[in-house]
Design an enzyme around this catalytic site. Structure first.
Site: not given
Ligand code: ADP
Ligand code: MG
Length: 403
Positions: A194, A80, A46-48, A182
């Site tokens: 992701d 959507s 995580e956050h790597t 993004e």
């Protein structure tokens, strides 16, 4: 708006059908096809990602679907189930809309329109060379729960446009397109984990990703063989990349790397931490320590999975959570409660997952204990006066593609 994403998570509905229905409502005709891409759970790391490090996510069975049809004019229109108002833009205007004038379209529409823009750029294709398109989205990926509904909508859009516009992008290129959208079209400074998980996912497997080289290895997770389930405990606490916490953590990592004279924290090992402590303030040091030790936990997890199987990775998951809680300081009381109560009820391991400040925790649990863990977590939330969590199991699933 037909169904809220949170209830959808508990009982995935046929979002492919919903996307087709929405398309038909919009256009009065049938779509050319539907495409989809999954959300993801990060098993560890995580956050790597934005520190050029290692991650081990897997794609989940919850997916965002898009129904697509072509149009005679040179317009891209998106709609959507999240927002019944269609948004349309001339394809030729995408290049000036992003990033400078992005405020002119609603935030959600920046994801698919940003993908269209970034995909044309990546393929080196002119706006005039592609047909107009209508895209209708429906999803059963819960939003803001740390399961990456953003990568799912990006991946579905990239898969659909790549096929119909014949852009010739491979899954890694599509992941890059999603990240560009993004970062630049939405303005969220996220890494590429992701999108890689959503585009490269495989049944029963995780994606061991080197975020520097983007080399990805499909790693057998063996949950089924080990009799394990992966329980997601969505706290319902909303996170947002727009608020300061995420950007502040990134800045601390960049500061730490600069002070250590390396390009990224990926270039440090736990042996460097003593020296780091003397070169920076305590907060920056603890941010650095999280990233450096977390990178090693990912490598350890991949090794332990291969040597001893999924039942043996529990301690690594628990250590990861402690590091995020104490060093990176991105947990919240609801996440800590989920992890602690799951472990007390017999989970093999548990940790918060995703960017932090809310969202979901995960627990690796023996199949026959899932109900017990789920009940214990719900009871602990009630006892603390927290809103009741949404809990569901996920299984490693296939990546983006045509339905
Ligand atoms: P997550 O952790 O779910 O990725 P993000 O904040 O990164 O959270 O992305 C969520 C945003 O992505 C939503 O607020 C919305 O703007 C957009 N989004 C995701 N899925 C959809 C969808 N099916 N339809 C419209 N917008 C979506
Ligand atoms: Mg996201």
């Amino acid at each position: 708006m037909t169904e809220t994403p949170r209830t959808a998570a508990a009982a995935p509905h046929d979002a492919s059908r919903d996307a087709s229905d929405l398309f038909s409502e919009l256009t009065g005709s049938d779509p050319r096809g539907t495409w989809s891409a999954p959300g993801r759970v990060n098993l560890i790391g995580e956050h790597t990602d934005y520190n050029d490090g290692f991650v081990l996510p897997f794609a989940i069975q919850h997916r965002t679907h898009v129904a697509l049809g072509t149009r005679a004019d040179a317009v891209i229109r998106v709609v959507s189930t999240f927002d019944p108002v269609p948004v349309e833009v001339a394809i030729a205007d995408l290049g000036t809309l992003f990033p400078a004038r992005r405020e002119e379209v609603p935030e959600w529409a920046r994801y698919p329109l940003g993908v269209a823009w970034a995909a044309l750029e990546a393929a080196g294709r002119d706006a005039a060379s592609v047909t107009g398109v209508d895209l209708a989205f429906a999803s059963n990926v819960p939003v803001g729960a740390g399961l990456s509904s953003s990568a799912a909508i990006e991946g579905a859009t990239a898969a659909a446009l790549d096929d119909v516009w014949q852009l010739g992008l491979d899954p890694v290129a599509r992941a890059r397109v999603g990240r560009t959208a993004e970062n630049e079209a939405v303005g969220a400074p996220t890494g590429i984990m992701d999108q890689m998980a959503s585009n490269l996912g495989r049944a029963d497997a995780g994606i061991f990703l080197d975020c520097r080289s983007l080399e990805a290895e499909v790693v057998d997770l063996g949950f089924t063989a080990a009799g394990l389930e992966l329980l997601v405990m969505d706290t319902g606490v909303k996170h947002s990349h727009a608020t300061g916490g995420y950007g502040e953590r990134r800045a601390a990592c960049e500061r730490g790397a600069a002070l250590m004279g390396v390009a990224a924290l990926r270039d440090l090992t736990p042996a460097d931490l003593d020296r780091a402590r003397g070169l920076m303030d305590d907060v920056t040091f603890r941010r650095v320590r999280h990233v450096v030790t977390e990178n090693h936990r990912v490598l350890d997890t991949v090794r332990v999975l291969a040597e001893s199987g999924a039942s043996a990775i529990g301690e690594l998951l628990v250590a990861s959570h402690a590091s995020m809680r104490d060093d990176f300081e991105i947990s919240v009381p609801e996440l800590d409660t989920a992890v602690e109560s799951a472990l007390s009820a017999g989970a093999v391991g548990a940790r918060m997952t995703g960017g932090g400040f809310g969202g979901a925790a995960i627990a690796l649990v023996a199949r026959e204990r899932v109900d017990r863990v789920r009940d214990a977590v719900a009871a602990a939330f009630a006892a603390s006066g927290f809103a009741s969590p949404t809990q569901f199991t996920v299984s490693p699933s296939a990546g983006a593609g045509r339905d």
